[in-house]
Write an enzyme that holds these catalytic residues in place. Structure first.
Site, PDB file in Angstrom:
ATOM      1  N   ASP A 288      74.968  25.838  17.736  1.00  9.98           N
ATOM      2  CA  ASP A 288      73.565  25.861  19.092  1.00  9.98           C
ATOM      3  C   ASP A 288      71.911  26.176  17.560  1.00  9.98           C
ATOM      4  O   ASP A 288      72.484  26.739  17.029  1.00  9.98           O
ATOM      5  CB  ASP A 288      74.298  26.723  20.205  1.00  9.98           C
TER       6      ASP A 288
HETATM    7  C1  BGC Z   1      70.843  25.491  23.917  1.00 11.36           C
HETATM    8  C2  BGC Z   1      71.362  24.287  23.812  1.00 11.36           C
HETATM    9  C3  BGC Z   1      69.977  22.922  23.510  1.00 11.36           C
HETATM   10  C4  BGC Z   1      69.596  23.490  21.517  1.00 11.36           C
HETATM   11  C5  BGC Z   1      68.942  21.996  21.311  1.00 11.36           C
HETATM   12  C6  BGC Z   1      69.670  25.772  22.657  1.00 11.36           C
HETATM   13  O1  BGC Z   1      68.800  26.678  23.008  1.00 11.36           O
HETATM   14  O2  BGC Z   1      71.380  26.456  23.677  1.00 11.36           O
HETATM   15  O3  BGC Z   1      71.573  24.118  24.590  1.00 11.36           O
HETATM   16  O4  BGC Z   1      70.901  22.534  22.594  1.00 11.36           O
HETATM   17  O5  BGC Z   1      68.763  24.940  21.626  1.00 11.36           O
HETATM   18  O6  BGC Z   1      67.618  22.386  21.658  1.00 11.36           O
END
Ligand code: BGC
Length: 721
Positions: A288
């Site tokens: 993530d």
């Molecule tokens: C979120 C994810 C997301 C990622 C990319 C993160 O802050 O938890 O769900 O896919 O950002 O944008």
């Protein structure tokens, strides 16, 4: 037939330098360089805490330029980008990767396509209320067609984090509190996104997230610790992720949280033992955003280098945004702290998904022309409308206030009735407010006699000349989604005051709720005669809501999440256990002094303009499954659809079991007066559970089978297993 790329992967890997290998593990987003002298994140914060207005934010952003780190790309230091939903930019960068890097390895473009790209469909929580896997697949297909046209190869969806706590803002992004629904929703989305052949230009790889149990954060606070028995982890959370893997998802995003003390980002038990060994997954594991570096804050890594080492060893292939791998892996491999074969394994996983997507043979899968004709087609809008209509849940309808007569004069109140940008929900980056149709606009389009007041001004005047008053209240889209947990899930003060004032006029009031999570609305449930839960319904918000309000469509949505009576009841979910002292009148029972133990609206609940009745329930034990059948009749005067739900309770087990668990559901279309049979087959394997020592044991003894229209169904038969 699934193609085997292993030979090509190995050949390519053998030609790569250490730096090139590390480069493949790097995903970055464009940096914003602007005429503002604070970082982009700070700018965002300034808008959220009110230091600058939304307009000022937009103006500053309009002056910003994107820096794509092209020198790094040329040097083979970037394997993937996040957040570029624009075919021209994507192709320009792809050209650099293919033509100007030594080995010409194509880029992988990731993007958060959560509930539609340009054609924004209802937020996942809303869409799940349709209880219809075919619909979920269909909207996934629309999203993939549009996003791939804009150059996207991989979406960071579906999110199948079972969410039992309404305080958590990301409840909006999944299919609610039940594991079976999340599993079905996730599998359908994977199929929709990926299509039948990943090499096709309109197929987009799916990345299930957030592995694992991100929705179980303590106190409903985002990113918070998850302390969960392994039995519950495996019974109530893991099956949803597993269903996505079984459906063929080609990527996995580990969650931000720790589970029982080990952050998922560096959790080799999860990423290697479960995902790779037990489930046989050979796709891509991507962190993530910034999660690897955050292992320092977790208190599990002493610095970024340590975090990079732990993450790679644990099975994290790609680093999203933290630069930990590009900064630290070279030294870690050269010093022998990380064996090169571990690095090679991660690189192979990155190359594999690129081969599977056909990027080596067709690196440019779209162009501006395709992009310009693919977006927001009539067909996509029709699907968005179907999804929105099916997501609406009629919570209350006293004295048949609804449906409204076609010539009813209506007064509409509240900014959510006209604010197009609010209809898209929290996670729709490709959305454009101008694409959305608001309720007020839809009224004008239909030629409905309607007066609108944003803030309640002229209320008495409008009320005097209206037959019915509609209040559009709930949450702004920023009030749910990521980093949007709430310690109070009641309706905000202004909205509540608006509804009270409307009720005081004495005219019939209909509340249309726009929200990304369950709200605690006991007062509304008691005093407002009609309530329609609309969630954040997407581009076709207005027309879909009017379809239901005016009865062109009979509502059929059912809640996939419990509506608590008070925030203090959270986490609240239907599949709870009984305790030794279930709530009752006497003092020493499991309850609250100042709130009921029951929800306001239970899981599975939703009304229709017609009524349904259930006939005889038959439950039979056969060789390896329990067979259930029931007749259901439409006893009203309108055609309608009923979602028949089947729950079980294992009465005396070796570990205490939930009072009810959903084991099947079927949406049945019934003409007025018609009767049909609904049936369920529950294999014994799906009734088994874990004992204290994590042995899977069969369900034995008395099983109660309940069937009905929501999780409080009383029709029950017992069977002995
Ligand atoms: C979120 C994810 C997301 C990622 C990319 C993160 O802050 O938890 O769900 O896919 O950002 O944008």
């Amino acid at each position: 037939m699934k193609k085997n790329y292993e030979e090509r992967i190995r050949t390519l890997l053998s030609k790569m330098t250490l730096e090139e290998k590390i480069g493949q593990l790097q995903q970055c987003g464009p940096s914003l360089v602007g005429a503002f002298d604070v970082s982009f994140d700070e700018l965002l914060n300034m808008m959220f805490d009110g230091r600058i207005t939304r307009e000022e934010f937009d103006r500053l952003m309009g002056t910003a330029e994107q820096d794509f780190h092209e020198d790094d790309l040329r040097a083979g230091k970037i394997g993937s980008y996040n957040g570029i939903g624009d075919s021209a930019a994507a192709n320009r960068l792809q050209k650099i990767a293919v033509e100007e890097t030594r080995l010409g390895i194509p880029l992988l473009f990731g993007y958060d396509v959560i509930h539609g790209f340009r054609t924004v469909t209802p937020i996942p929580l809303a869409e799940s209320c349709a209880w219809e896997p075919k619909l979920w697949e269909k909207t996934g297909r629309v999203a993939a067609k549009e996003a791939t046209a804009a150059g996207v190869h991989l979406t960071f969806a579906p999110m199948v984090d079972v969410a039992k706590d309404a305080r958590w803002g990301r409840v909006s992004e999944g299919a609610g509190e039940d594991v079976l629904l999340n599993a079905d929703y996730g599998a359908a989305k994977v199929k929709g996104f990926q299509g039948d052949d990943l090499t096709k230009e309109d197929a987009m790889a799916a990345c299930l997230k957030h592995f694992a149990a991100y929705g179980a954060g303590e106190a409903g606070r985002d990113y918070n610790r998850v302390d969960l028995s392994v039995q519950r982890l495996w019974e109530e959370y893991m099956p949803a992720y597993k269903a996505c893997i079984d459906a063929g998802a080609r990527a996995v995003m580990p969650a931000f949280n720790d589970i029982n003390g080990v952050p998922c980002t560096v959790n080799s038990r999860l990423l290697r033992d479960v995902l790779r060994e037990k489930w046989g997954f050979n796709g891509l594991v991507i962190s993530d955003s910034n999660a690897i570096a955050e292992c320092v804050s977790h208190g599990i890594a002493k610095d970024k280098r340590d975090a990079a080492k732990q993450a790679l060893l644990a099975g994290m292939d790609m680093d999203m945004s933290s630069n930990s791998y590009v900064e630290c892996l070279k030294e870690l491999v050269e010093s022998g702290e990380v064996p090169e074969r571990v690095l090679d394994g991660a690189v192979e996983n990155v190359l594999r998904i690129k081969f599977e997507l056909g990027l080596f043979d067709h690196p440019y899968q779209t162009n501006e022309e395709r992009e310009s004709v693919c977006m927001l087609t009539e067909e996509s809008r029709a699907i968005a409308r179907e999804a929105a209509v099916k997501s609406l849940v009629l919570l209350k309808n006293e004295n048949h206030i609804l449906p409204l007569k076609s010539d009813a004069k209506i007064g509409i109140f509240g900014s959510l009735a006209a604010d197009k940008g609010q209809m898209t929900g929290a996670w729709a980056i490709g959305a454009r407010p101008e694409d959305c149709v608001s309720m007020v606009e839809a009224c004008q389009e239909r030629g409905i006699s309607c007066q609108y007041s944003e803030d309640g001004k002229d209320m008495l005047k409008i009320a005097a000349s209206s037959d019915v008053l509609i209040a559009a209240v709930g949450e702004m889209k920023e009030e749910s989604g990521e980093a949007a947990s709430r310690a109070d899930i009641t309706l905000n003060r202004e909205h509540l005051a608006l509804v009270r004032d409307l009720l005081a006029t004495g005219k019939p009031v209909v509340v249309v709720l726009f929200n990304g999570r369950p709200l605690a609305i006991p007062e509304l449930a008691e005093h407002v005669p009609a309530i329609l839960e609309a969630w954040h319904p997407g581009v076709e918000a207005g027309p879909a809501i009017l379809d239901v309000l005016f009865g062109d469509v009979n509502p059929s949505g059912k809640l996939t999440t419990t509506f608590p009576a008070a925030t203090g009841q959270c986490p609240m979910y239907y599949a709870h256990i009984n305790t030794g002292r279930p709530g009752g009148k006497s003092k020493f029972t499991s309850k609250y002094l100042d709130a009921p133990v029951e929800p306001v609206y239970p899981f599975g609940y939703g009304l229709s303009y017609t009524t349904f009745a259930y006939g005889e329930l038959k439950v039979e034990k056969k060789e390896d499954a329990v067979w259930v059948s029931v007749s259901v009749s439409n006893t009203g005067e309108r055609d309608g659809e009923e979602t028949v739900q089947c729950y079980v309770q294992h009465v005396a087990a070796k570990r205490v079991r939930p009072v009810r668990q959903l084991k099947g559901y079927e949406k049945v279309g019934l003409k007025a007066g018609e009767t049909k049979e609904a049936g369920f087959m529950i294999p014994f394997a799906e009734l088994s559970y874990y004992d204290w020592d994590m042995n899977k044991i069969p369900c034995e003894g008395v099983l109660r089978v309940y069937v009905g229209g929501d999780s409080r169904a009383e029709l029950m038969e017992e069977v002995v297993l």
